[in-house]
Scaffold this motif. Structure first.
Motif, PDB file in Angstrom:
ATOM      1  N   LEU A  36       7.386   1.371 -11.296  1.00  0.00           N
ATOM      2  CA  LEU A  36       6.130   0.702 -10.944  1.00  0.00           C
ATOM      3  C   LEU A  36       6.056   0.370  -9.457  1.00  0.00           C
ATOM      4  O   LEU A  36       4.958   0.285  -8.895  1.00  0.00           O
ATOM      5  CB  LEU A  36       5.988  -0.588 -11.762  1.00  0.00           C
ATOM      6  N   LEU A  37       7.209   0.185  -8.823  1.00  0.00           N
ATOM      7  CA  LEU A  37       7.235  -0.176  -7.405  1.00  0.00           C
ATOM      8  C   LEU A  37       7.256   1.038  -6.485  1.00  0.00           C
ATOM      9  O   LEU A  37       6.644   1.023  -5.409  1.00  0.00           O
ATOM     10  CB  LEU A  37       8.461  -1.048  -7.116  1.00  0.00           C
ATOM     11  N   LEU A  38       7.951   2.096  -6.879  1.00  0.00           N
ATOM     12  CA  LEU A  38       8.080   3.269  -6.018  1.00  0.00           C
ATOM     13  C   LEU A  38       6.740   3.887  -5.620  1.00  0.00           C
ATOM     14  O   LEU A  38       6.623   4.430  -4.509  1.00  0.00           O
ATOM     15  CB  LEU A  38       8.973   4.319  -6.690  1.00  0.00           C
ATOM     16  N   VAL A  63       2.792   6.747  -2.382  1.00  0.00           N
ATOM     17  CA  VAL A  63       1.370   6.991  -2.151  1.00  0.00           C
ATOM     18  C   VAL A  63       1.126   7.579  -0.764  1.00  0.00           C
ATOM     19  O   VAL A  63       0.151   8.334  -0.560  1.00  0.00           O
ATOM     20  CB  VAL A  63       0.570   5.683  -2.346  1.00  0.00           C
ATOM     21  N   ASP A  64       1.999   7.284   0.188  1.00  0.00           N
ATOM     22  CA  ASP A  64       1.858   7.843   1.535  1.00  0.00           C
ATOM     23  C   ASP A  64       2.347   9.288   1.597  1.00  0.00           C
ATOM     24  O   ASP A  64       2.064   9.993   2.574  1.00  0.00           O
ATOM     25  CB  ASP A  64       2.656   7.004   2.540  1.00  0.00           C
ATOM     26  N   ILE A  65       3.073   9.711   0.568  1.00  0.00           N
ATOM     27  CA  ILE A  65       3.605  11.072   0.538  1.00  0.00           C
ATOM     28  C   ILE A  65       2.710  11.982  -0.289  1.00  0.00           C
ATOM     29  O   ILE A  65       2.309  13.059   0.151  1.00  0.00           O
ATOM     30  CB  ILE A  65       5.041  11.067  -0.036  1.00  0.00           C
ATOM     31  N   ASN A  66       2.385  11.521  -1.519  1.00  0.00           N
ATOM     32  CA  ASN A  66       1.550  12.325  -2.409  1.00  0.00           C
ATOM     33  C   ASN A  66       0.892  11.395  -3.418  1.00  0.00           C
ATOM     34  O   ASN A  66       1.572  10.788  -4.244  1.00  0.00           O
ATOM     35  CB  ASN A  66       2.402  13.390  -3.119  1.00  0.00           C
ATOM     36  N   VAL A  94       3.936   8.777 -11.471  1.00  0.00           N
ATOM     37  CA  VAL A  94       5.101   7.895 -11.594  1.00  0.00           C
ATOM     38  C   VAL A  94       4.668   6.523 -12.099  1.00  0.00           C
ATOM     39  O   VAL A  94       5.292   5.949 -12.995  1.00  0.00           O
ATOM     40  CB  VAL A  94       5.838   7.773 -10.239  1.00  0.00           C
ATOM     41  N   TRP A  95       3.585   5.989 -11.531  1.00  0.00           N
ATOM     42  CA  TRP A  95       3.098   4.676 -11.966  1.00  0.00           C
ATOM     43  C   TRP A  95       2.670   4.698 -13.427  1.00  0.00           C
ATOM     44  O   TRP A  95       2.962   3.760 -14.180  1.00  0.00           O
ATOM     45  CB  TRP A  95       1.925   4.229 -11.096  1.00  0.00           C
ATOM     46  N   PRO A 120      -4.126  -1.102  -6.569  1.00  0.00           N
ATOM     47  CA  PRO A 120      -5.082  -0.950  -5.459  1.00  0.00           C
ATOM     48  C   PRO A 120      -4.726   0.203  -4.521  1.00  0.00           C
ATOM     49  O   PRO A 120      -5.613   0.923  -4.048  1.00  0.00           O
ATOM     50  CB  PRO A 120      -4.996  -2.305  -4.745  1.00  0.00           C
ATOM     51  N   ALA A 121      -3.438   0.380  -4.243  1.00  0.00           N
ATOM     52  CA  ALA A 121      -3.018   1.468  -3.355  1.00  0.00           C
ATOM     53  C   ALA A 121      -3.307   2.830  -3.976  1.00  0.00           C
ATOM     54  O   ALA A 121      -3.536   3.813  -3.255  1.00  0.00           O
ATOM     55  CB  ALA A 121      -1.529   1.343  -3.028  1.00  0.00           C
ATOM     56  N   LEU A 122      -3.307   2.886  -5.304  1.00  0.00           N
ATOM     57  CA  LEU A 122      -3.583   4.140  -6.009  1.00  0.00           C
ATOM     58  C   LEU A 122      -5.080   4.408  -6.142  1.00  0.00           C
ATOM     59  O   LEU A 122      -5.484   5.464  -6.618  1.00  0.00           O
ATOM     60  CB  LEU A 122      -2.949   4.106  -7.398  1.00  0.00           C
ATOM     61  N   GLY A 123      -5.905   3.423  -5.753  1.00  0.00           N
ATOM     62  CA  GLY A 123      -7.353   3.594  -5.846  1.00  0.00           C
ATOM     63  C   GLY A 123      -7.906   3.422  -7.239  1.00  0.00           C
ATOM     64  O   GLY A 123      -9.007   3.888  -7.538  1.00  0.00           O
ATOM     65  N   TRP A 124      -7.169   2.710  -8.092  1.00  0.00           N
ATOM     66  CA  TRP A 124      -7.586   2.533  -9.486  1.00  0.00           C
ATOM     67  C   TRP A 124      -7.957   1.088  -9.808  1.00  0.00           C
ATOM     68  O   TRP A 124      -8.070   0.718 -10.964  1.00  0.00           O
ATOM     69  CB  TRP A 124      -6.443   2.960 -10.415  1.00  0.00           C
ATOM     70  N   GLU A 125      -8.161   0.231  -8.791  1.00  0.00           N
ATOM     71  CA  GLU A 125      -8.357  -1.190  -9.059  1.00  0.00           C
ATOM     72  C   GLU A 125      -9.612  -1.484  -9.879  1.00  0.00           C
ATOM     73  O   GLU A 125      -9.651  -2.463 -10.635  1.00  0.00           O
ATOM     74  CB  GLU A 125      -8.387  -1.998  -7.757  1.00  0.00           C
TER      75      GLU A 125
END
Length: 332
Positions: free
Chosen positions: A101-103, A108-111, A118-119, A166-171
């Motif tokens: 959940l943390l990785l 997100v900056d890589i792919n 992964v999440w 939020p970082a994944l754009g799914w908020e």
């Protein structure tokens, strides 16, 4: 010749049977520290390469430990099953799931697609794991002596679900999922905290090697703050209360642990302290950005320094122990 090979195979095949799943706590700590230094870059202008370096270490640690624990599961699944069924160690199977959940905060900056996959795996498995552990608690009689800080891991694991959304754009798409995880995680953290505190007050003290796990008691407030803010999108009075509680518990727990290195032999179980410290530093930096002042900046800077020094010390001691072939001894 065949007899010798057969007799030696089990010893070779099962040489990682002693490896504890709790070592994934190192991945959690390194990931949390990378996030904290990223926030320090935004708040204080700290070098960005520090966050990237800890991110690389976290990813490498996850792959290395996944391979090692996979070998253990393949060669000695009975040891894995016994570990999972243990009333204390079984809760620590949440550490690789929390790592998943943390990785994504780093991936997100890589792919973005990889981070989302992964999440998603981590969120599903963490929910199933939390359900399994809570079912175990209410269907089988538990002993008060087994109520250790490790019991908080499944609850805190659920609180970790919203962090990367939020970082994944799914908020917006997964707001209900975020609310579910935050609500259930915080709800269970309260009675578990009370139960563990009662055990610490009225039962025998934890063994010295397990004393660092006491820092887990501060994790629900630090991670709860981050999850609540990620879910609601703002810092309100409740979030501020979680921040203040985190500061109080950190002061209490750090005071108790300051003499540990001089009175106890190092064990890899000490990695249990890494993620709570990193989460505390990250939360302090987020709050400092929300309420900038000399006090909040100093608190954030001090906690970041403590987390960095402790985690670097744990990494150096663990890697040096592995280099000397002492890993099995450090696990005991």
């Amino acid at each position: 010749m065949n007899t010798v090979t057969t007799s030696q195979a089990p010893a070779t095949g099962k040489r990682l049977s002693y490896l504890p799943v709790a070592l994934f706590g190192a991945v959690m700590g390194l990931t949390g520290l990378s996030v904290a230094w990223r926030l320090a870059h935004a708040q204080f202008g700290a070098p960005s390469w520090i966050a990237h370096a800890f991110a690389a270490l976290a990813i490498l640690a996850f792959f290395a430990q996944s391979i090692a624990y996979g070998i253990k599961a393949f060669t000695d699944f009975d040891a894995v099953r016994a570990e999972f069924q243990h009333p204390v160690a079984g809760n620590l199977f949440g550490t690789p799931l929390v790592s998943l959940l943390l990785l994504p905060l780093l991936l997100v900056d890589i792919n973005l697609t990889l981070a989302r996959i992964v999440w998603s795996i981590g969120a599903i498995l963490m929910t199933v794991f939390a359900w399994t552990i809570v079912s175990r608690w209410i269907t089988a009689r538990q002993k008060v002596a087994h109520a250790t800080p490790a019991w908080i891991v499944p609850a805190v694991g659920l609180i970790d679900i919203p962090l990367a959304v939020p970082a994944l754009g799914w908020e917006h798409t997964l707001h209900d999922v975020m609310m579910f995880a935050t609500a259930v995680g915080l709800f269970f953290a309260i009675p578990l905290f009370t139960l563990i505190l009662s055990r610490l007050m009225y039962e025998d003290p934890l063994p010295e090697a397990m004393q660092p796990s006491l820092l887990i008691l501060g994790a629900p407030f630090a991670v709860g703050f981050a999850a609540y803010v990620a879910t609601t999108g703002h810092i309100d009075f409740f979030a501020e209360a979680l921040y203040m509680l985190m500061l109080f518990m950190t002061a209490v727990l750090l005071g108790r642990l300051r003499h540990l290195p001089r009175c106890s032999t190092f064990r890899v179980a000490w990695w249990a302290a890494s993620f709570p410290l990193a989460a505390t530093a990250a939360t302090s930096l987020r709050y400092a950005a929300h309420a900038p002042s000399l006090f909040t900046d100093i608190v954030a800077g001090v906690l970041l320094a403590i987390a960095t020094i402790v985690i670097l010390g744990l990494a150096w001691r663990t890697l040096s122990g592995i280099a000397r072939g002492e890993l099995q001894k450090l696990v005991g």
